[in-house]
Design a protein around this motif. Structure first.
Motif, PDB file in Angstrom:
ATOM      1  N   MET A 113      12.486  27.490  36.868  1.00 44.92           N
ATOM      2  CA  MET A 113      12.566  26.540  38.070  1.00 44.92           C
ATOM      3  C   MET A 113      12.052  25.252  37.906  1.00 44.92           C
ATOM      4  SD  MET A 113      10.375  27.435  41.677  1.00 44.92           S
ATOM      5  CE  MET A 113      11.714  28.841  42.020  1.00 44.92           C
ATOM      6  N   ARG A 114      10.953  24.988  37.148  1.00 45.67           N
ATOM      7  CA  ARG A 114      10.329  23.522  36.803  1.00 45.67           C
ATOM      8  C   ARG A 114      11.293  22.902  36.003  1.00 45.67           C
ATOM      9  NH1 ARG A 114       4.770  26.063  36.072  1.00 45.67           N
ATOM     10  NH2 ARG A 114       3.580  25.664  38.056  1.00 45.67           N
ATOM     11  N   ASP A 115      11.945  23.653  34.904  1.00 40.79           N
ATOM     12  CA  ASP A 115      12.750  22.762  33.975  1.00 40.79           C
ATOM     13  C   ASP A 115      14.020  22.553  34.630  1.00 40.79           C
ATOM     14  OD1 ASP A 115      10.708  23.121  32.274  1.00 40.79           O
ATOM     15  OD2 ASP A 115      11.722  24.619  31.221  1.00 40.79           O
ATOM     16  N   GLU A 116      14.713  23.228  35.490  1.00 44.31           N
ATOM     17  CA  GLU A 116      16.103  23.101  35.614  1.00 44.31           C
ATOM     18  C   GLU A 116      16.014  22.709  37.317  1.00 44.31           C
ATOM     19  OE1 GLU A 116      18.569  26.604  34.992  1.00 44.31           O
ATOM     20  OE2 GLU A 116      17.495  27.156  33.040  1.00 44.31           O
ATOM     21  N   GLY A 117      15.167  22.791  38.068  1.00 46.39           N
ATOM     22  CA  GLY A 117      14.960  22.758  39.436  1.00 46.39           C
ATOM     23  C   GLY A 117      15.312  21.328  40.109  1.00 46.39           C
ATOM     24  N   GLU A 118      15.680  21.452  41.316  1.00 47.54           N
ATOM     25  CA  GLU A 118      15.675  20.023  41.994  1.00 47.54           C
ATOM     26  C   GLU A 118      14.867  20.126  43.354  1.00 47.54           C
ATOM     27  OE1 GLU A 118      20.066  18.640  42.144  1.00 47.54           O
ATOM     28  OE2 GLU A 118      20.381  20.419  41.128  1.00 47.54           O
ATOM     29  N   ASN A 119      14.736  19.155  44.125  1.00 50.48           N
ATOM     30  CA  ASN A 119      14.040  19.493  45.329  1.00 50.48           C
ATOM     31  C   ASN A 119      14.906  20.069  46.143  1.00 50.48           C
ATOM     32  OD1 ASN A 119      13.870  18.240  48.202  1.00 50.48           O
ATOM     33  ND2 ASN A 119      12.177  17.328  47.078  1.00 50.48           N
ATOM     34  N   PRO A 120      14.194  21.104  46.782  1.00 54.86           N
ATOM     35  CA  PRO A 120      14.957  22.117  47.550  1.00 54.86           C
ATOM     36  C   PRO A 120      15.708  21.512  48.807  1.00 54.86           C
ATOM     37  CG  PRO A 120      12.641  22.721  47.079  1.00 54.86           C
ATOM     38  CD  PRO A 120      12.877  21.641  46.640  1.00 54.86           C
ATOM     39  N   TYR A 121      15.031  20.547  49.257  1.00 59.29           N
ATOM     40  CA  TYR A 121      15.503  20.031  50.594  1.00 59.29           C
ATOM     41  C   TYR A 121      17.138  19.211  50.284  1.00 59.29           C
ATOM     42  CZ  TYR A 121      11.155  20.706  53.127  1.00 59.29           C
ATOM     43  OH  TYR A 121      10.048  21.112  53.595  1.00 59.29           O
ATOM     44  N   GLU A 122      16.928  18.698  48.938  1.00 61.91           N
ATOM     45  CA  GLU A 122      18.212  18.271  48.599  1.00 61.91           C
ATOM     46  C   GLU A 122      19.249  18.914  48.350  1.00 61.91           C
ATOM     47  OE1 GLU A 122      17.199  15.431  45.315  1.00 61.91           O
ATOM     48  OE2 GLU A 122      15.872  14.129  46.445  1.00 61.91           O
ATOM     49  N   VAL A 123      19.117  19.956  47.802  1.00 66.44           N
ATOM     50  CA  VAL A 123      19.954  21.035  47.618  1.00 66.44           C
ATOM     51  C   VAL A 123      20.586  21.750  48.444  1.00 66.44           C
ATOM     52  CG1 VAL A 123      20.516  23.213  46.309  1.00 66.44           C
ATOM     53  CG2 VAL A 123      18.819  21.639  44.878  1.00 66.44           C
TER      54      VAL A 123
END
Length: 260
Positions: A113-123
């Protein structure tokens, strides 16, 4: 009937799939769409009110060919005020243990999650824009068990996190899990029944010994691994499952047309 022999399907299953096609054509004036968007979700649990979307994936198909294939991870560690981080870590670990017990080689971890993730609101906003555009263009939305799971989840989470009252057009939704389940049960659409209502009726029907799971049932039954040289280690990533849904959709199209 090559596909019937290949999959060892009873004639009753072929008949149900053909009747779904005929009902679909009567309702929408066209056969199964060849331009549509498949999507899939991975979540921290089953109930949208108490859990989070951790991955959204989609596969866009134009004229029967896949043109876009994407999977995006939502990094909820970026939201320490909104999401209790100890609960998040525990919930993701519980999901991982459950999936490993079922033989899944791919699952979410805090590290991923930390390595591949993006801001949830933006997604979520990007997918809101994408779904809205698809609806405005009258494209069909295809999912596997979407009428019971993915669509209610999207509706709830868009409201919960973006404060947007988003709705799918029910006359533009197709559920491949419902088609698979109906083909085994011999459940046909009723005269005048909307396809969305039919799909929901089928998925709500509890029956022992009838399976429609995407990777553990449909991939094996329809020989998708052999036919498309798939690496099933990627199963249960949202983008890969969206692509599997597309491949299954095309199998149903072939079966519905087989033999004229």
């Amino acid at each position: 009937m090559l596909l019937k022999r290949l999959y060892n399907l009873p004639s009753s299953s072929i008949l149900v799939i053909r009747q779904i096609l005929k009902h679909w054509a009567k309702e929408y004036g066209a056969e199964f769409p060849d331009t549509y968007m498949c999507f899939d979700l991975e979540t921290t649990g089953l109930e949208a009110e108490d859990n989070l979307i951790v991955e959204i994936g989609h596969c866009r198909i134009v004229d029967g060919e896949s043109t876009t294939y994407e999977s995006r991870v939502l990094d909820w560690t970026q939201c320490p005020v909104e999401v209790e981080q100890s609960w998040l870590a525990w919930q993701i670990a519980e999901c991982a243990r459950s999936m490993e017990a079922r033989g899944s080689q791919s699952h979410m971890t805090i590290e991923r999650m930390r390595d591949e993730g993006e801001n949830p609101y933006e997604v979520l906003q990007d997918y809101l824009d994408m779904f809205t555009e698809a609806i405005e263009n009258r494209e069909f939305i295809v999912g596997h068990n979407s009428v019971k799971f993915d669509i209610p989840w999207i509706v709830y989470q868009m409201k919960d996190w973006l404060d947007v009252d988003f709705r799918f057009y029910t006359d533009r939704v197709l559920d491949t899990a419902a088609i698979e389940k109906a083909s085994q049960l011999g459940v046909f659409p009723r005269p005048g029944e909307l396809m969305s209502a039919y799909f929901l009726r089928v998925m709500r029907k509890p029956v022992k010994g009838v399976y429609s799971n995407l990777d553990r049932h449909c991939v094996t039954k329809y020989k998708l691994t052999e036919k498309y040289d798939l690496n099933m280690a990627d199963a249960h990533t949202a983008g890969f499952d969206a692509m599997l849904t597309h491949l299954l959709m095309e199998e149903f199209r072939e079966l519905s047309q087989e033999g004229g």
